[in-house]
Design a protein around this motif. Structure first.
Motif, PDB file in Angstrom:
ATOM      1  N   VAL A  77      42.393  12.890  29.600  1.00 44.09           N
ATOM      2  CA  VAL A  77      41.045  13.234  29.137  1.00 44.09           C
ATOM      3  C   VAL A  77      40.159  13.553  30.328  1.00 44.09           C
ATOM      4  N   ALA A 112      36.436  14.304  30.843  1.00 43.66           N
ATOM      5  CA  ALA A 112      35.196  14.206  30.085  1.00 43.66           C
ATOM      6  C   ALA A 112      34.351  15.458  30.224  1.00 43.66           C
ATOM      7  N   PRO A 167      39.522  14.308  22.149  1.00 39.26           N
ATOM      8  CA  PRO A 167      40.500  14.693  23.188  1.00 39.26           C
ATOM      9  C   PRO A 167      41.678  15.447  22.567  1.00 39.26           C
ATOM     10  N   TYR A 218      35.197  18.421  27.829  1.00 34.87           N
ATOM     11  CA  TYR A 218      34.773  18.293  26.432  1.00 34.87           C
ATOM     12  C   TYR A 218      33.261  18.343  26.296  1.00 34.87           C
ATOM     13  N   LEU A 271      35.212   9.594  24.811  1.00 34.22           N
ATOM     14  CA  LEU A 271      35.449   9.904  26.221  1.00 34.22           C
ATOM     15  C   LEU A 271      35.350   8.696  27.135  1.00 34.22           C
TER      16      LEU A 271
END
Length: 497
Positions: free
Chosen positions: A432, A434, A427, A437, A396
């Protein structure tokens, strides 16, 4: 004036050539050799330099000289910036373009304040051939020129320095390989695993300890020779599946620049083939046996031998079935593997790491993993918070987040492997986010926590039910003991009738 000077020079050269031709034709060979010998001695009095010639091939061109190869690598790295004419080529198994001096080029070098010169040369001679076109034979060589007062320094320290540096450059530039065994032979592919210790999910202090140990080993050739030990070291990596044992091995190979030999014991016929495979391995390599507890039946092998023999004597059919099974399976024994690890043949090649991995270290024979064979035991644990931060940085590109504290608390309660943590941080799109996730990881940790709680409750209920069952059995047995067993009363009079 200039024209007259050139005319006189031409006359002098023509006269010298005429005299030399007469000398070569009419003077005896012995006289000519004597004149050349004494002229060389006379020249050496006024010419203070020495030359050493290194030919490319030795033994009538049957083998390429190792000294020439090492000198070529040394010069390509250290003096190629001086040469005005270079040759470029992609050498087999090399990672980059190789540059070397072109033929008849000269460069200077310096060692401990002494200046010397390297020159590359080539001799071309015509060879007889049955074909219409003539065949030429090219013989390349390097010539080292230096002042004769530095003879001892050049022949001793400097040439050793050149050979040592050439070997190191060749190892650095080569493309490393991953080997696997097919029977008693190795097959290889290029080793291109990107794992490094920087990307390895592990506690930083433990990681540094392993790196320091590996680097110290790679520089300890003289130490191992002084103490009389083979230059090798054993590593035992143990822990649950998914904790990064294979990744650790790849990182070790990339750190040291070693080749990898992935040994599959089930494909080895017997101890003789195992020894042959060991002999064929080279230095600067890592020999790996993964999941050694599952490879062949080595666990408690010595303890079970007598028991099997007794069973075979009682049951001949069992003995026949065992012989048929053994003909299809590997006959590598624990003794053969121990000799492979630290026997007399284990010193072949030098500078080797032997790495075992296992998920169940308690199943391995203590003789196999004792210090001296497996010198360093490394536990690969479940994912810690420090390991999680490495994964978050890798996947990340973040070093901190307000959700880190919550994840820290969950990781202290829940056992989750680095592989499972990495899967939740992987990802799934180009953009992405962060936090998305991290929340996915928190959810996975929460589910694992609930699953553990449910499992614990089920085990408690099962234990409780078993306890109640045992209590009822105890009550029944105690009641039976108190009342005793009564026989039915028979009427003697009735029997008489």
């Amino acid at each position: 004036m200039m024209k007259d000077a050139f005319t006189q020079l031409g006359s002098v050269i023509a006269s010298v050539m005429f005299v030399w031709a007469i000398f070569q034709q009419y003077f005896p060979y012995e006289l000519r050799r004597s004149i050349e010998k004494y002229s060389q001695r006379l020249l050496s009095l006024v010419y203070p330099y020495m030359q050493i010639k290194f030919n490319e091939f030795t033994g009538e061109r049957l083998m390429r000289s190792e000294a020439y190869s090492h000198i070529e690598d040394y010069l390509s790295s250290n003096t190629s910036m001086q040469a005005k004419r270079l040759k470029a080529d992609i050498v087999r198994n090399s990672q980059s373009l190789a540059l070397s001096m072109d033929d008849h080029e000269e460069v200077a070098d310096e060692f401990e304040g002494v200046k010397l010169w390297w020159a590359s040369g080539k001799n071309i001679s015509k060879m007889q051939s049955l074909s219409f076109f003539p065949v030429t034979d090219e013989k390349r060589f390097y010539t080292l020129t230096f002042h004769k007062r530095h003879r001892d320094l050049i022949l001793g320290q400097y040439l050793k320095h050149v050979i040592r540096e050439g070997k190191a450059i060749k190892l650095t530039n080569r493309q490393r390989k991953l080997y696997t065994n097919s029977g008693s032979h190795w097959r290889n592919v290029l080793f291109e695993h990107p794992a490094t210790f920087q990307t390895l999910a592990m506690d930083p202090e433990k990681k540094k300890e392993i790196i320091d140990d590996l680097v110290a080993f790679s520089k300890a050739e003289n130490f191992y020779a002084e103490v009389g030990r083979a230059w090798k070291r054993g590593y035992l990596l143990y822990g649950p599946p998914g904790t990064g044992k294979s990744t650790m091995i790849a990182a070790m190979a990339n750190l040291l620049g070693y080749d990898l030999y992935d040994l599959e014991l089930t494909a080895v016929k017997d101890n003789t083939e195992l020894r042959k495979l060991l002999i064929e391995t080279t230095g600067k390599s890592i020999i790996v046996i993964e999941d050694i507890d599952c490879s062949v039946d080595l666990t408690a092998q010595r303890r079970n031998t007598k028991k099997k023999e007794d069973n075979e004597e009682k049951d001949p059919m069992q003995k026949l079935a065992k012989e048929e099974t053994d003909s299809n399976n590997s006959k590598v024994t624990l003794s053969g593997l121990l000799n492979f690890v630290d026997g007399l043949w284990s010193a072949c090649g030098g500078e080797k790491l032997i790495v075992f991995t296992t998920n169940h270290v308690e199943k391995l024979d203590p003789a196999l993993i004792r210090k001296g064979r497996m010198d360093k035991h490394v536990e690969m644990p479940y994912c810690s918070f420090e390991a999680f931060k490495v994964l978050a940085r890798n996947y990340l590109k973040i070093d901190s987040h307000h959700l880190f504290e919550k994840i820290h608390g969950l990781l202290e309660e829940i056992n989750m492997t680095p592989a499972d943590v990495a899967e939740n941080l992987m990802p799934k799109s180009v953009h992405v986010n962060a936090e998305t996730y991290l929340l996915s990881l928190i959810e996975a940790l929460g589910e694992a926590k609930r699953a553990n709680r449910m499992k614990a409750e089920e085990e408690a209920k099962e234990k409780e039910s078993l306890g109640k069952g045992e209590e009822e059995k105890e009550k029944e047995s105690s009641t039976t003991k108190e009342t005793g067993t009564s026989k039915p009363v028979t009427n003697e009079a009735t029997e008489d009738m």
